[in-house]
Design an enzyme around this catalytic site. Sequence first.
Site, PDB file in Angstrom:
ATOM      1  N   LYS A   1       4.813   6.333 -31.862  1.00 58.51           N
ATOM      2  CA  LYS A   1       6.172   5.824 -31.685  1.00 58.51           C
ATOM      3  C   LYS A   1       6.478   5.676 -30.189  1.00 58.51           C
ATOM      4  O   LYS A   1       6.963   4.648 -29.739  1.00 58.51           O
ATOM      5  CB  LYS A   1       7.159   6.778 -32.354  1.00 58.51           C
ATOM      6  CG  LYS A   1       8.589   6.368 -32.261  1.00 58.51           C
ATOM      7  CD  LYS A   1       9.476   7.270 -33.108  1.00 58.51           C
ATOM      8  CE  LYS A   1      10.946   7.000 -32.824  1.00 58.51           C
ATOM      9  NZ  LYS A   1      11.837   7.855 -33.589  1.00 58.51           N
TER      10      LYS A   1
ATOM     11  N   GLU B   1      -2.075  13.747 -26.912  1.00 57.87           N
ATOM     12  CA  GLU B   1      -3.244  13.803 -27.816  1.00 57.87           C
ATOM     13  C   GLU B   1      -3.688  12.395 -28.194  1.00 57.87           C
ATOM     14  O   GLU B   1      -4.874  12.057 -28.145  1.00 57.87           O
ATOM     15  CB  GLU B   1      -2.882  14.561 -29.097  1.00 57.87           C
ATOM     16  CG  GLU B   1      -2.656  16.047 -28.938  1.00 57.87           C
ATOM     17  CD  GLU B   1      -1.199  16.410 -28.681  1.00 57.87           C
ATOM     18  OE1 GLU B   1      -0.464  15.581 -28.080  1.00 57.87           O
ATOM     19  OE2 GLU B   1      -0.797  17.522 -29.058  1.00 57.87           O
TER      20      GLU B   1
ATOM     21  N   GLY C   1       9.743  10.004 -36.630  1.00 63.55           N
ATOM     22  CA  GLY C   1       8.284  10.051 -36.752  1.00 63.55           C
ATOM     23  C   GLY C   1       7.829  10.453 -38.148  1.00 63.55           C
ATOM     24  O   GLY C   1       7.021   9.779 -38.785  1.00 63.55           O
ATOM     25  N   ARG C   2       8.381  11.562 -38.651  1.00 64.09           N
ATOM     26  CA  ARG C   2       7.913  12.066 -39.955  1.00 64.09           C
ATOM     27  C   ARG C   2       8.466  11.251 -41.119  1.00 64.09           C
ATOM     28  O   ARG C   2       8.157  11.530 -42.269  1.00 64.09           O
ATOM     29  CB  ARG C   2       8.258  13.550 -40.098  1.00 64.09           C
ATOM     30  CG  ARG C   2       9.720  13.878 -39.959  1.00 64.09           C
ATOM     31  CD  ARG C   2       9.942  15.373 -39.780  1.00 64.09           C
ATOM     32  NE  ARG C   2      11.311  15.700 -39.402  1.00 64.09           N
ATOM     33  CZ  ARG C   2      11.800  15.613 -38.185  1.00 64.09           C
ATOM     34  NH1 ARG C   2      11.038  15.171 -37.200  1.00 64.09           N
ATOM     35  NH2 ARG C   2      13.050  15.942 -37.921  1.00 64.09           N
TER      36      ARG C   2
ATOM     37  N   GLU D   1       9.742  20.617 -40.043  1.00 66.06           N
ATOM     38  CA  GLU D   1      10.205  19.994 -38.805  1.00 66.06           C
ATOM     39  C   GLU D   1      11.651  19.528 -38.979  1.00 66.06           C
ATOM     40  O   GLU D   1      12.414  19.482 -38.020  1.00 66.06           O
ATOM     41  CB  GLU D   1       9.297  18.823 -38.448  1.00 66.06           C
ATOM     42  CG  GLU D   1       9.262  18.535 -36.961  1.00 66.06           C
ATOM     43  CD  GLU D   1       8.153  17.573 -36.585  1.00 66.06           C
ATOM     44  OE1 GLU D   1       6.994  18.008 -36.503  1.00 66.06           O
ATOM     45  OE2 GLU D   1       8.440  16.387 -36.405  1.00 66.06           O
TER      46      GLU D   1
ATOM     47  N   HIS E   1      -7.523  30.477 -58.246  1.00 69.37           N
ATOM     48  CA  HIS E   1      -8.661  31.344 -57.938  1.00 69.37           C
ATOM     49  C   HIS E   1      -8.556  31.895 -56.527  1.00 69.37           C
ATOM     50  O   HIS E   1      -9.531  32.431 -55.992  1.00 69.37           O
ATOM     51  CB  HIS E   1      -9.966  30.569 -58.103  1.00 69.37           C
ATOM     52  CG  HIS E   1     -10.133  30.064 -59.498  1.00 69.37           C
ATOM     53  ND1 HIS E   1     -10.868  30.730 -60.450  1.00 69.37           N
ATOM     54  CD2 HIS E   1      -9.601  28.984 -60.120  1.00 69.37           C
ATOM     55  CE1 HIS E   1     -10.800  30.061 -61.597  1.00 69.37           C
ATOM     56  NE2 HIS E   1     -10.038  28.999 -61.422  1.00 69.37           N
TER      57      HIS E   1
ATOM     58  N   LYS F   1       5.210  19.641 -26.287  1.00 68.08           N
ATOM     59  CA  LYS F   1       4.590  18.585 -25.475  1.00 68.08           C
ATOM     60  C   LYS F   1       4.741  18.915 -23.985  1.00 68.08           C
ATOM     61  O   LYS F   1       3.827  18.732 -23.190  1.00 68.08           O
ATOM     62  CB  LYS F   1       5.233  17.217 -25.783  1.00 68.08           C
ATOM     63  CG  LYS F   1       4.863  16.683 -27.180  1.00 68.08           C
ATOM     64  CD  LYS F   1       5.468  15.311 -27.484  1.00 68.08           C
ATOM     65  CE  LYS F   1       5.145  14.842 -28.887  1.00 68.08           C
ATOM     66  NZ  LYS F   1       5.655  13.542 -29.267  1.00 68.08           N
TER      67      LYS F   1
HETATM   68  C1  G6Q Z   1       7.875  13.643 -36.113  1.00 66.55           C
HETATM   69  C2  G6Q Z   1       7.659  14.270 -34.826  1.00 66.55           C
HETATM   70  C3  G6Q Z   1       6.219  14.319 -34.348  1.00 66.55           C
HETATM   71  C4  G6Q Z   1       5.699  12.983 -33.845  1.00 66.55           C
HETATM   72  C5  G6Q Z   1       4.399  13.215 -33.099  1.00 66.55           C
HETATM   73  C6  G6Q Z   1       3.786  11.926 -32.623  1.00 66.55           C
HETATM   74  O1  G6Q Z   1       8.942  13.502 -36.621  1.00 66.55           O
HETATM   75  O2  G6Q Z   1       8.485  13.721 -33.875  1.00 66.55           O
HETATM   76  O3  G6Q Z   1       5.357  14.804 -35.333  1.00 66.55           O
HETATM   77  O4  G6Q Z   1       5.527  12.098 -34.906  1.00 66.55           O
HETATM   78  O5  G6Q Z   1       4.616  14.077 -32.044  1.00 66.55           O
HETATM   79  O6  G6Q Z   1       4.659  11.223 -31.802  1.00 66.55           O
HETATM   80  P1  G6Q Z   1       4.371   9.732 -31.400  1.00 66.55           P
HETATM   81  O7  G6Q Z   1       4.354   8.903 -32.629  1.00 66.55           O
HETATM   82  O8  G6Q Z   1       5.442   9.352 -30.445  1.00 66.55           O
HETATM   83  O9  G6Q Z   1       3.001   9.734 -30.759  1.00 66.55           O
END
Ligand code: G6Q
Length: 549
Positions: free
Chosen positions: A206, A212, A267-268, A353, A384, A512
Amino acid sequence: MQKLTQLASWKALEAHFEQVKDVHMRDLFAQDNNRFKKFSAQMDDILLDFSKNRITDETFRLLCDLAREVDVEGWRDQMFAGEPINVSEFRPVLHTALRNRSNTPVYVDGENVMPKINRVLAQMRYFTERVRGGHLRGYSGQLITDIVNIGIGGSDLGPHVVCDSMKPYAQRGMNVHFVSNVDPTHLTEILKFVKPESTLFIVSSKTFTTQETMLNAQSARSWFVELTANEKAVARHFVAVTTNKKAATEFGILEENMFEFWDWVGGRYSLWSAIGLPIALYLGMDRFEEFLDGAYAMDMHFRSAPLEKNIPVVLALLGIWYNNFFDAQSHGIMAYNQYLRRLPAYLQQLDMESNGKTINREGERVDYLTGPIIWGETGSNCQHAFFQLMHQGTKPVPSDFLIPARSKNPLGEQHCVLLANYFAQTRALMKGKTEEEARAELEALGSSPEVIEDVLPHKIFEGNKPTNSILFENLEPRTLGALLAMYEHKVFVQGVIWNINSFDQWGVEYGKQLASDIQQELASRHEISRYDDSTNNLINYCMMLKFSD
Ligand code: G6Q
């Protein structure tokens, strides 16, 4: 808003809890033949049976009163209407617009956002059809056979759970891989299985700044250039999904290979947007749209079903009942379907989250428990492993049990055995095994009276462990879309009741920021003394192990 614990419905629930906290579900079932009819709800073929919960008619009535008193319906309507309900980021929350299959206008700051959503869907269709049809090939003319999605968190977990779950619908010869971890092992192990000339990388971020993802994308790019000796070909093999076009351009991605989404998609909650591109490439755009259709059907149900028969609302209220009155710390997700093995990981992010918050919408600290710890495993594997604790442990773990009535892989009697385990577990968790039953079993085995007295306490199962049974016909794109939307709305309703903002994630942002400070220290290779004694010594010891001769 009036404090949650001061609300009339909350106080009524507190008083009611004292009356019913020791009531056993065994007795509730014995007294009432109508529990299933009363305590079940349906949307399309998705059935929720919530009768195996520690609730009476009165409990359920009071829980629904609570939903009304906090105005769940009003908040829901505000979300769908694009009101800026994400108060700490000053944004609307409009993942529902991404799957608004009616195409009715949805406004953000006076602009109908549906045309741009439709434009990106059309772009996704054009692109995915060309790749899948072999019209858009790798730089050397080879078919694209491998999609590598590079993203983390919300830019990974959603598409990953869907691609995993929908494997039977994948195009033959098309593989999809997900790289998220900055641990170089993740990317390295995937690159061992793909060839640059037939691989398409999707850089999903996003913000297009997440460390990462950016590092993995740079490493994938270097690997690609090294093996192909063709820097120009990067443009053909790397596409981006982002809200940050500028950063994607700087990375070297062509404008026509960028798939846009918007800051009003969290994001989520973004798998319904172009973040779903790997899904569309793997399954085809028609299947992706069926997935959106399923979510839309659940949205319609959430918007129109009465609270008592509204599946996300009911799930949310039951969660509140255990979380806030029985002090349950966690909630289990037991999917009796191997394709759903990543569902707990996806729901962990969605729920924890969103509702892992201590500060309410007015900026004050809450004085009640908020979001639970989400965990789980596929059935029957879970039986199990940790089900011992579920049956006889000291901690209550209210759980959702999911299963499709049909298997995509009918092998002999195996799916019937799976179903039998599913039904047996929720029944046993509800019913338990009484002292008389346990004694009778031991006697039937011919155990001596002395052995019976010694062993008996261990053979008793208290039961009264709550479960929700979620049963549907088939695990197909439409159903999966509906199930994921169901959980999104459940989380939303709980956030409304706890009076928290389910749509920010300052803890993620903090993470971050923290790592980048320490990373600079690591790069310096000097002895570290600026942190606390533990962190300093850990870093210094690690550097000694890593770099000493
Ligand atoms: C989701 C969070 C988090 C995010 C990641 C990746 O709601 O904000 O999980 O999606 O940190 O972020 P980017 O898509 O900006 O790389």
